[in-house]
Design a protein around this motif. Sequence first.
Motif, PDB file in Angstrom:
ATOM      1  N   LYS A   6       0.833  -1.231   0.038  1.00 19.26           N
ATOM      2  CA  LYS A   6      -0.054   0.069   0.077  1.00 19.26           C
ATOM      3  C   LYS A   6       0.940   1.182   0.114  1.00 19.26           C
ATOM      4  N   ILE A   7       1.837   1.300   0.676  1.00 19.66           N
ATOM      5  CA  ILE A   7       2.745   2.334   0.832  1.00 19.66           C
ATOM      6  C   ILE A   7       3.527   2.625  -0.552  1.00 19.66           C
ATOM      7  N   PHE A   8       3.742   1.415  -1.286  1.00 19.68           N
ATOM      8  CA  PHE A   8       4.379   1.600  -2.419  1.00 19.68           C
ATOM      9  C   PHE A   8       3.637   2.210  -3.600  1.00 19.68           C
ATOM     10  N   LEU A   9       2.142   1.816  -3.560  1.00 15.75           N
ATOM     11  CA  LEU A   9       1.161   2.174  -4.316  1.00 15.75           C
ATOM     12  C   LEU A   9       0.731   3.740  -4.250  1.00 15.75           C
ATOM     13  N   LEU A  13       5.674   6.211  -7.974  1.00 13.89           N
ATOM     14  CA  LEU A  13       6.727   5.374  -8.591  1.00 13.89           C
ATOM     15  C   LEU A  13       6.324   5.212  -9.956  1.00 13.89           C
ATOM     16  N   LEU A  14       4.923   4.105  -9.874  1.00 15.46           N
ATOM     17  CA  LEU A  14       4.447   3.576 -10.932  1.00 15.46           C
ATOM     18  C   LEU A  14       4.175   4.506 -12.256  1.00 15.46           C
ATOM     19  N   GLU A  15       3.677   5.592 -11.923  1.00 17.90           N
ATOM     20  CA  GLU A  15       3.409   6.687 -12.900  1.00 17.90           C
ATOM     21  C   GLU A  15       4.500   7.240 -13.541  1.00 17.90           C
ATOM     22  N   LYS A  16       5.612   7.562 -12.585  1.00 17.20           N
ATOM     23  CA  LYS A  16       6.861   8.200 -13.150  1.00 17.20           C
ATOM     24  C   LYS A  16       7.467   6.849 -13.998  1.00 17.20           C
ATOM     25  N   TYR A  17       7.491   5.761 -13.619  1.00 21.30           N
ATOM     26  CA  TYR A  17       8.130   4.618 -14.337  1.00 21.30           C
ATOM     27  C   TYR A  17       7.376   4.419 -15.488  1.00 21.30           C
ATOM     28  N   LEU A  18       6.155   4.396 -15.849  1.00 19.32           N
ATOM     29  CA  LEU A  18       5.328   4.605 -17.154  1.00 19.32           C
ATOM     30  C   LEU A  18       5.866   5.614 -17.950  1.00 19.32           C
ATOM     31  N   TYR A  33       8.869  -4.656  -7.612  1.00 16.13           N
ATOM     32  CA  TYR A  33       7.633  -5.015  -7.155  1.00 16.13           C
ATOM     33  C   TYR A  33       6.596  -5.410  -8.128  1.00 16.13           C
ATOM     34  N   ILE A  34       6.677  -4.975  -9.428  1.00 15.74           N
ATOM     35  CA  ILE A  34       5.800  -5.435 -10.490  1.00 15.74           C
ATOM     36  C   ILE A  34       6.065  -7.015 -10.508  1.00 15.74           C
ATOM     37  N   ALA A  35       7.204  -7.650 -10.582  1.00 19.74           N
ATOM     38  CA  ALA A  35       7.505  -9.038 -10.593  1.00 19.74           C
ATOM     39  C   ALA A  35       7.011  -9.763  -9.454  1.00 19.74           C
ATOM     40  N   MET A  36       7.319  -9.259  -8.041  1.00 22.92           N
ATOM     41  CA  MET A  36       6.944  -9.947  -7.263  1.00 22.92           C
ATOM     42  C   MET A  36       5.429 -10.089  -6.558  1.00 22.92           C
ATOM     43  N   TYR A  37       4.822  -8.812  -6.985  1.00 16.90           N
ATOM     44  CA  TYR A  37       3.400  -8.754  -6.164  1.00 16.90           C
ATOM     45  C   TYR A  37       2.306  -8.511  -7.298  1.00 16.90           C
ATOM     46  N   PRO A  38       1.575  -9.389  -7.441  1.00 18.63           N
ATOM     47  CA  PRO A  38       0.503  -9.552  -8.301  1.00 18.63           C
ATOM     48  C   PRO A  38      -0.502  -8.064  -8.114  1.00 18.63           C
ATOM     49  N   GLU A  39      -0.800  -7.532  -7.032  1.00 20.78           N
ATOM     50  CA  GLU A  39      -1.535  -6.288  -6.886  1.00 20.78           C
ATOM     51  C   GLU A  39      -0.873  -5.021  -7.514  1.00 20.78           C
ATOM     52  N   VAL A  40       0.308  -4.943  -7.201  1.00 24.38           N
ATOM     53  CA  VAL A  40       1.318  -4.271  -8.165  1.00 24.38           C
ATOM     54  C   VAL A  40       1.306  -4.321  -9.612  1.00 24.38           C
ATOM     55  N   ARG A  41       1.349  -5.413 -10.022  1.00 23.57           N
ATOM     56  CA  ARG A  41       1.450  -5.812 -11.475  1.00 23.57           C
ATOM     57  C   ARG A  41      -0.064  -5.216 -12.097  1.00 23.57           C
ATOM     58  N   LYS A  42      -1.064  -5.735 -11.371  1.00 25.89           N
ATOM     59  CA  LYS A  42      -2.460  -5.016 -11.805  1.00 25.89           C
ATOM     60  C   LYS A  42      -2.622  -3.829 -11.838  1.00 25.89           C
ATOM     61  N   THR A  43      -2.149  -3.096 -10.891  1.00 26.86           N
ATOM     62  CA  THR A  43      -2.166  -1.606 -10.829  1.00 26.86           C
ATOM     63  C   THR A  43      -1.489  -1.156 -11.998  1.00 26.86           C
ATOM     64  N   ASN A 146      -3.561   9.132  -9.270  1.00 30.16           N
ATOM     65  CA  ASN A 146      -2.865   8.995  -8.007  1.00 30.16           C
ATOM     66  C   ASN A 146      -3.785   8.965  -6.844  1.00 30.16           C
ATOM     67  N   PRO A 147      -3.633   7.981  -5.802  1.00 33.21           N
ATOM     68  CA  PRO A 147      -4.743   7.818  -4.782  1.00 33.21           C
ATOM     69  C   PRO A 147      -4.611   9.157  -3.778  1.00 33.21           C
ATOM     70  N   GLN A 148      -3.706   9.865  -3.874  1.00 27.72           N
ATOM     71  CA  GLN A 148      -3.546  10.836  -2.812  1.00 27.72           C
ATOM     72  C   GLN A 148      -4.530  12.234  -3.475  1.00 27.72           C
ATOM     73  N   THR A 149      -4.940  12.182  -4.543  1.00 22.30           N
ATOM     74  CA  THR A 149      -5.736  13.052  -5.190  1.00 22.30           C
ATOM     75  C   THR A 149      -7.200  13.138  -4.536  1.00 22.30           C
ATOM     76  N   LYS A 150      -7.478  14.501  -4.228  1.00 27.69           N
ATOM     77  CA  LYS A 150      -8.963  14.614  -3.597  1.00 27.69           C
ATOM     78  C   LYS A 150      -9.871  14.985  -4.606  1.00 27.69           C
ATOM     79  N   LYS A 151     -11.037  14.704  -4.442  1.00 20.47           N
ATOM     80  CA  LYS A 151     -12.193  15.082  -5.529  1.00 20.47           C
ATOM     81  C   LYS A 151     -13.322  15.806  -4.692  1.00 20.47           C
TER      82      LYS A 151
END
Length: 252
Positions: A6-9, A13-18, A33-43, A146-151
Amino acid sequence: MKDKIKIFLDTDLLEKYLLGSTTDLETLQVERYIAMYPEVRKTYNELQENLEEFAKSYSLKSPEGLKDRILSTIKAQNSTKRKFMNYAIAASFVAMLFAGASYFFYSQNLNLQEENSVVTNQIKLLEEDMKERLEDVRNQFIVLNNPQTKKYTVMGNKKAKDLKAVAYVNPVKKLSYINVQNLPDLEDGQCFQMWAEVNGKMINLGIIKEAGDKNNLLAMPYAENAVGYITIENVGENEAPTVDNIVANIAY
């Protein structure tokens, strides 16, 4: 382990990597993280699909006629060179004709330099515009994903009860956008205008011409405790907001 993921997501970093803006160390971390964790890979896969949709929706066309102007300039340059060669041959027999040809070539060369300068400036302006647009698309992508965005849902008052908009604010990245989803009809000669009050200064964000889809976002300057306004103004008389005609407030 879930807290670690969760802290990683929660980072970007995923957006910057893309977008290819991670450091070598960050790249190794993301790929691990993408290789090790399915949740990260899905995101990651979901973000990649979103980025592809953004790229398609914001694909840019070169200004109409730019290609023709560039080709015309190249043809003119080749034509000038051929004319100069013809005059140079004739000049070997007639000195006066040589002088005339030299002067003609000099004038043509000056004109060609001016044309080349115009085309070069147009290309530079196009490149700068594309860079700004791509940077804006990148920021929109981060804000929307980004999950930190407020709507914030924005509704109009009695003067514009059908007005509806959604504001997106990311305090970490210091980015703010608004998506105007619905605008009521106005009398002829009137328009909706967007304003932002930042550090006591009122900033004109321009006329809202029409409501758009969820990807049509208008950038707002970010500042703590900033306030956005939508007003009804007379077309051409909107250097400052008309307080009595405020139809929506956006506090962010």
